[in-house]
Motif scaffolding. Structure first.
Motif, short mmCIF file in Angstrom:
data_model
loop_
_atom_site.label_atom_id
_atom_site.label_comp_id
_atom_site.label_asym_id
_atom_site.label_seq_id
_atom_site.Cartn_x
_atom_site.Cartn_y
_atom_site.Cartn_z
N MET A 1 82.51 51.67 81.76
CA MET A 1 83.55 52.53 80.66
C MET A 1 84.43 52.89 81.69
O MET A 1 84.16 53.68 82.52
N ASP A 2 85.63 53.44 81.42
CA ASP A 2 86.83 53.41 81.88
C ASP A 2 86.92 54.83 82.00
O ASP A 2 87.06 55.26 83.12
N THR A 3 86.60 55.64 80.65
CA THR A 3 86.64 56.64 80.49
C THR A 3 85.84 57.62 79.39
O THR A 3 85.71 57.49 78.95
N VAL A 4 84.83 58.59 80.45
CA VAL A 4 83.83 59.36 79.48
C VAL A 4 84.61 60.61 79.99
O VAL A 4 85.09 61.44 80.80
N ILE A 5 84.34 61.37 77.81
CA ILE A 5 84.82 62.61 78.19
C ILE A 5 83.42 62.97 78.07
O ILE A 5 82.54 63.00 76.33
N ILE A 6 82.95 64.45 78.19
CA ILE A 6 82.11 65.17 78.27
C ILE A 6 82.41 66.43 76.85
O ILE A 6 83.46 67.07 77.64
N GLY A 7 82.05 66.47 75.50
CA GLY A 7 81.96 67.36 74.69
C GLY A 7 83.36 66.22 73.74
O GLY A 7 83.86 66.54 74.07
N GLY A 8 82.34 66.90 72.74
CA GLY A 8 82.84 66.60 71.71
C GLY A 8 83.88 67.53 71.00
O GLY A 8 84.11 67.21 69.25
N GLY A 9 84.44 68.95 71.32
CA GLY A 9 84.83 69.78 70.44
C GLY A 9 86.62 69.33 70.53
O GLY A 9 87.01 68.16 70.61
N GLN A 10 86.88 70.44 70.01
CA GLN A 10 88.18 70.37 70.35
C GLN A 10 88.77 69.97 71.07
O GLN A 10 90.12 69.35 71.34
N ALA A 11 89.01 70.06 72.75
CA ALA A 11 89.32 69.61 73.82
C ALA A 11 88.79 67.99 74.14
O ALA A 11 90.34 67.00 74.34
N GLY A 12 87.98 68.30 73.74
CA GLY A 12 87.35 65.78 73.83
C GLY A 12 88.40 65.01 72.92
O GLY A 12 89.04 64.18 73.04
N LEU A 13 88.14 66.47 72.11
CA LEU A 13 88.84 65.05 70.40
C LEU A 13 90.54 65.40 70.52
O LEU A 13 90.60 63.89 70.46
#
Length: 409
Positions: A1-13
């Motif tokens: 995967m090119d980029t992984v975002i850790i966290g699906g709250g307001q910042a991650g979304l």
């Protein structure tokens, strides 16, 4: 995967929204079973402290009919889930990241559901992770129920008897009002969180915080930016004492005392069921009441003047020297205190980050969300770039910048 975002709250979304627009392949890993972030951890009657107009997520500004109202907990959770659907965020729920380490010029992301290799990683875990409870909690009698506000849900959850709330930030203040309205005797250990007006110079205070924080630098005003903090520890200072309940209102500690709540100083010690507080309640109340005017109020006034905004003058704060009867010692059994609520906030938990990028406060060393480690970024922490960085209406500013850096890399 090119980029992984850790966290699906307001910042991650929000970061996912901008990465999708830039055509960057990515995935959002969320440890909870469902989206909704830390808002799912709040008590039953929780109401957002920021007005609906500030729910200005990238690509989905608030468009309802009540911009000045305040959303209840379950509606807030649904709002973020709807946002994720609208932007088609590539989210994987129930995926807890257990280790992040460097690997082959990129990153190895180990999770509860397998491992990922990524060229870039965005930390978007938020600041409300681990409830913070003082060590002296262990010295309280076994028969006293202890709950952090993280685990509090409603008055019926507590046994009969009086309640001591330690901390007078936003959670402590709102829960104190809720318990008092339910007929409970409430004791409050007063912290240093400043009182603030719900409305200031014609607008809700959050309107001015967002405007001055985001646009202040355009006028040479940087009072609400991270560079102006007196120390790194100030990044974790509590938010102004306000409430969104009942249409939104100020909370004044002296008024709570006049209503019958028992006010105490800072909790210092516990010994055989007897608590000791600092004997400085008059000075503590004075500091709480003057904090807004000494710093934030001046910053907002300076912004209004520099921007040439026609706003009504601030209403003078009426003098109030009322003082409650207070003692530095409190016998829990004698006062029939059967519950203690720790309204003492949260601490960061980035222990899964196996990289030398965290400072003494476990806060990533970064500039505008770009950390010292190439390819590692952070969004959504308090005071990342300014006062607005962790507010729903402000997180998009940092998310857009970080997503641009990710796309450029």
């Amino acid at each position: 995967m090119d980029t992984v975002i850790i966290g699906g709250g307001q910042a991650g979304l929000a970061t996912s929204y901008f990465l999708s627009r830039a055509g960057v392949e990515h995935v959002v890993l969320e440890r909870r079973a469902a989206l909704g972030g830390a808002w799912q951890d709040r008590w039953d009657a929780f109401v957002l402290n920021t007005p609906n107009f500030s729910l200005d997520l990238p690509g989905m500004p608030y468009s309802g009919t009540e911009p000045e109202a305040f959303m209840a907990r379950d509606r807030v959770v649904d709002y973020f889930r709807d946002y994720a659907r609208r932007i088609a965020a590539p989210v994987r729920t129930g995926t807890d990241v257990t280790r992040l380490a460097a690997s082959d010029g990129g990153f190895s992301v180990e999770t509860s559901d397998g491992s990922w290799q990524a060229r870039k990683v965005v930390l978007a875990t938020g600041a409300y992770q681990v409830p913070k409870v003082p060590a002296l909690a262990a010295a309280l009698p076994e028969g006293v129920l202890q709950l952090h506000t993280h685990d509090y849900r409603n008055p019926e959850q507590l046994p009969d008897g009086a309640v001591l709330i330690v901390g007078t930030g936003q959670s402590g203040g709102q829960i104190a009002e809720e318990l008092h309205a339910a007929g409970r005797e409430v004791h409050l250990a007063v912290s240093a969180c400043p009182e603030a007006p719900r409305r200031y110079r014609g607008h809700d205070i959050i309107y001015w915080i967002l405007q001055a924080g985001i646009h202040g630098p355009e006028y040479g005003l940087n009072a609400l930016t991270v560079e102006q903090l007196p120390s790194p520890a100030a990044r974790f200072a509590c938010n102004p004492l306000l409430s969104g309940a009942d249409g939104g209102h100020d909370i004044h500690l002296r008024e709570l005392g006049r209503q019958g709540m028992r006010l105490h100083g800072h909790l210092e010690a516990a010994n055989d069921g007897v608590l000791t507080f600092t004997d400085d309640l008059p000075e503590r109340l004075a500091a709480v009441e003057s904090g807004f005017g000494q710093r934030m109020g001046r910053a907002l006034d300076a912004y209004i003047a520099a921007a040439g905004i026609d706003a009504p003058e601030a209403e003078p704060v009426p003098a109030d020297d009322w003082l409650p009867a207070s003692s530095p010692r409190l016998d829990l059994a004698a006062e029939n205190i059967t519950s203690v609520l720790w309204a003492t906030g949260y601490k960061l938990d980035l222990g899964f980050v196996d990289l030398p990028v965290l400072d003494a406060w476990s806060y990533p060393r970064q500039v505008r969300g770009v950390t010292e480690h190439p390819g590692l970024y952070v969004v959504g922490l308090p005071w990342l770039t300014g006062h607005y960085s962790s507010i729903v209406g402000g997180v998009g500013v940092d998310a857009e910048y970080v997503a641009g850096r990710v796309a450029d890399r």
